[in-house]
Design a protein around this motif. Structure first.
Motif, mmCIF file in Angstrom:
data_model
loop_
_atom_site.group_PDB
_atom_site.id
_atom_site.type_symbol
_atom_site.label_atom_id
_atom_site.label_comp_id
_atom_site.label_asym_id
_atom_site.label_seq_id
_atom_site.Cartn_x
_atom_site.Cartn_y
_atom_site.Cartn_z
ATOM 1 N N HIS A 424 0.802 -1.220 0.000
ATOM 2 C CA HIS A 424 0.000 0.000 0.000
ATOM 3 C C HIS A 424 0.841 1.280 0.000
ATOM 4 C CE1 HIS A 424 -3.009 -2.951 1.567
ATOM 5 N NE2 HIS A 424 -3.808 -2.264 0.786
ATOM 6 N N VAL A 425 2.172 1.166 0.008
ATOM 7 C CA VAL A 425 2.997 2.376 0.103
ATOM 8 C C VAL A 425 3.239 3.016 -1.253
ATOM 9 C CG1 VAL A 425 4.123 1.573 2.196
ATOM 10 C CG2 VAL A 425 5.200 1.134 -0.023
ATOM 11 N N GLY A 426 2.927 2.308 -2.339
ATOM 12 C CA GLY A 426 3.054 2.898 -3.665
ATOM 13 C C GLY A 426 4.492 3.172 -4.035
ATOM 14 N N CYS A 427 4.746 4.374 -4.549
ATOM 15 C CA CYS A 427 6.056 4.723 -5.097
ATOM 16 C C CYS A 427 6.995 5.371 -4.078
ATOM 17 C CB CYS A 427 5.877 5.655 -6.291
ATOM 18 S SG CYS A 427 5.119 4.854 -7.715
ATOM 19 N N ASP A 428 6.660 5.322 -2.836
ATOM 20 C CA ASP A 428 7.513 5.907 -1.795
ATOM 21 C C ASP A 428 8.689 4.964 -1.528
ATOM 22 O OD1 ASP A 428 8.709 6.918 0.488
ATOM 23 O OD2 ASP A 428 6.810 7.498 1.410
ATOM 24 N N TRP A 429 9.830 5.239 -2.161
ATOM 25 C CA TRP A 429 10.948 4.298 -2.056
ATOM 26 C C TRP A 429 11.551 4.274 -0.657
ATOM 27 C CZ3 TRP A 429 15.890 5.648 -0.699
ATOM 28 C CH2 TRP A 429 16.246 7.001 -0.798
ATOM 29 N N GLN A 430 11.521 5.408 0.057
ATOM 30 C CA GLN A 430 12.037 5.395 1.426
ATOM 31 C C GLN A 430 11.212 4.473 2.312
ATOM 32 O OE1 GLN A 430 11.302 8.237 -0.277
ATOM 33 N NE2 GLN A 430 12.807 9.872 0.126
ATOM 34 N N ALA A 431 9.883 4.545 2.186
ATOM 35 C CA ALA A 431 9.018 3.675 2.978
ATOM 36 C C ALA A 431 9.189 2.222 2.568
ATOM 37 C CB ALA A 431 7.557 4.099 2.810
ATOM 38 N N THR A 432 9.366 1.965 1.275
ATOM 39 C CA THR A 432 9.562 0.591 0.790
ATOM 40 C C THR A 432 10.793 -0.041 1.415
ATOM 41 O OG1 THR A 432 8.469 1.062 -1.315
ATOM 42 C CG2 THR A 432 9.972 -0.814 -1.248
ATOM 43 N N ILE A 433 11.906 0.667 1.369
ATOM 44 C CA ILE A 433 13.152 0.130 1.933
ATOM 45 C C ILE A 433 13.037 -0.022 3.445
ATOM 46 C CG2 ILE A 433 15.612 0.545 2.255
ATOM 47 C CD1 ILE A 433 14.834 -0.270 -0.570
#
Length: 572
Positions: A424-433
């Motif tokens: 659900h975080v989409g394109c937020d790469w900081q949140a993904t990592i």
């Protein structure tokens, strides 16, 4: 059991032992073993997972027929366009000058139709990986790449049980050492094999997997023979989970080497490190405490007494009780939990660099660094949770079975919850990592869960059991790159990768529940096969450690709680 005929000539070994004793005689032998085994596992994963980053530079990005995501409208000073962009590139304010500069730079490399508009958003952040990617030496589809990435596991699963039994018969020195050497040699041959044909490269990777499949089960024999029960969770976190440290080192290291010297150099350098490690290992390591020429009498007595009280026989059983193992629910609990865990770990180890390239668009150097962060988190989590498990067990707060149960729940359920958040975080790469790092941090608790549980229920067959569970776990791993390649074939989009991540949720939850229900913390009767169990009292005291034979829980005295045994040697 261990065959002493595999020793080097006595004259050579005598000289080597005398030299080594002068330098390292003050180091307990099991500490030296742990240090070398840690480096061995680092090398094991370096030669295994370096391909995850190297393949990014080897293969051009497949753009023909690919589904592109229309994520952003490109708006600059006086210019507005609507073009397809790679899925996860967020716009940053740019001037028209920087827009024209970036476009002209890219146009000198690529046709205009192939220039990702995301370059305009990111100040040409994607220039390095796209230029290198589209000019990659090999034009392999996503399915072929999945076959190449999974090919190691095709061979790896076939020698798991064999590896455990080989180590039980011939000893860990040559079995574990030989598999690391084979991985190094395979890496040295990899560039030539890939350039011949991807089929030859796949065959070499399968052969590498066959050789290296013996690593984990053989080290489990070492764990049962060398490491007293209290020290096992910490040994596993320091030694076994050095493999995750190996992944953490390899991914950024490969990025730097590839950027400076090309992708083939990454294979050559990492393969050479494994060869050097094997030479040192062969000179200083021995398979059992009894055959070690430099071990002190105090350490030898401590190790043998502690391991015998938990069901480890000095003489190995004559045969493996396969029928009774097959009917054991605690064994199946370990196997099924291993299979579920392997899916999530394999996805991150094999395919995170591909996700970072195709969806988040990072250059090869940045890709390697970011791909390493989850593995570093898992290693830190393993160290912390293993120390906590040792603390709660040694003080009698939790029994062995409850320790396994609590830390299994942490290792399997927390990643499942975090993968639900991830989609659900989409394109937020900081949140993904950050989410991936947190998920693997909690997954580090497997050091005190099913990974060590083999030695709880059947120390005499711990290598065989580990090989069996690891074979099943890696069978699952073989399908991860292939399934992901099929799911994303021609569709490198965020929505497709969300589906990939969703698959991880039931793969963690269902096996985790099965393990919680059917696990055991006691030595199984078939551990002794037709032999009589060792004549022990219900509790036996060895070097300040009280060990319950029925529960295998360990209660140290104050001397050990301060980090030392009664002979003054540091515990691991």
């Amino acid at each position: 059991m261990y065959n002493p005929r595999l020793h080097l000539p006595l004259g050579v070994m005598g000289a080597v032992n005398a030299f080594i004793s002068k330098i390292t005689g003050w180091v307990p032998c099991r500490v030296a073993l742990g240090a070398m085994a840690s480096l061995g596992f680092i090398n094991l994963f370096m030669v295994r997972f370096n391909l995850s980053v190297i393949i990014v530079a080897m293969v051009g990005r497949n753009t023909s027929g690919a589904t592109q995501a229309y994520c952003h409208n490109l708006t600059l000073t006086g210019i507005t366009t609507h073009q397809p962009t790679p899925p996860c590139f967020h716009p940053y304010p740019l001037t028209l000058t920087s827009f024209l500069s970036c476009t002209l730079t890219l146009s000198s490399i690529l046709p205009c139709s192939l220039i990702p508009p995301s370059h305009l958003f990111t100040g040409c952040r994607w220039l390095g990986v796209v230029a290198a990617g589209l000019q990659g030496e090999f034009d392999w589809t996503e399915t072929v790449q999945g076959l190449v990435l999974g090919s190691f596991s095709y061979g790896y699963i076939l020698t798991q049980v064999v590896g455990g039994r080989l180590a039980e018969v011939y000893g860990v020195k040559w079995v574990f050492g030989g598999c690391i050497l084979a991985g190094g040699v395979s890496n040295l041959l990899s560039p030539a094999a890939a350039r011949l044909h991807y089929g030859v490269f796949i065959a070499l990777r399968v052969l590498q997997g066959l050789c290296q499949g013996v690593a984990w089960p053989s080290m489990h024999i070492c764990l049962a023979q060398w490491i007293p029960p209290l020290e096992r969770p910490r040994f596993i976190s320091l030694v076994y989970f050095a493999s995750t440290l190996g992944t953490s080192i390899t991914l950024p290291m490969c990025g730097l080497i590839i950027d400076a010297l090309g992708w083939a150099a990454a294979f050559y350098i990492i393969g050479s490190l494994s060869v050097v490690w094997f030479i040192i290992w062969a000179l200083i390591i021995h398979s059992t405490p009894a055959h070690h020429p430099r071990i002190s009498p105090e350490e030898l007595q401590y190790i043998e007494s502690a391991t015998r009280t938990t069901g480890t026989s000095k003489k190995g059983p004559p045969r493996v009780p396969w029928r009774r193992i097959a009917g054991s629910l605690p064994v199946w609990a370990i196997i099924i939990c291993d299979m579920g865990n392997s899916w999530g770990i394999s996805l991150i180890n094999f395919l995170l660099p591909t996700f970072l390239k195709n969806i988040l668009g990072f250059s090869i150097k940045t890709n390697g660094v970011l791909s390493a962060l989850p593995s570093i988190s898992r290693y830190i989590g393993a160290l912390m949770t293993s120390s906590l498990a040792t603390w709660v067990t040694s003080r009698g707060i939790l029994s062995i079975i409850n320790t396994r149960r609590v830390f299994s729940a942490i290792a399997m359920m927390m990643p499942a919850m975090l993968f639900v958040v991830l989609v659900h975080v989409g394109c937020d790469w900081q949140a993904t990592i950050a989410i991936l790092c947190l998920a693997l941090f909690f997954n580090g608790a497997v050091t005190s869960s099913f990974i060590v549980n083999h030695t709880d229920i059947a120390p005499n067959f711990s290598g065989t059991l580990f090989g069996l569970s690891n074979m099943c776990g890696n069978t699952v791993s073989t399908f991860v790159p292939l399934v992901t390649g099929i799911m994303t074939e021609g569709q490198q989009t965020l929505d497709q990768w969300r589906k990939v991540f969703w698959v991880c949720v039931p793969m963690y939850v269902l096996p985790g529940l099965f393990y919680l229900i059917f696990l055991s913390g006691t030595v199984q009767p078939w551990n002794y096969d037709d032999q009589e169990p060792p004549a022990l009292s219900n509790t036996a005291t060895t070097k300040g450690t009280t060990i319950s034979r029925t529960s295998t829980s360990v209660i140290p005295n104050k001397t050990e709680l301060n980090g030392k045994t009664n002979d003054g040697r540091c515990i691991m």
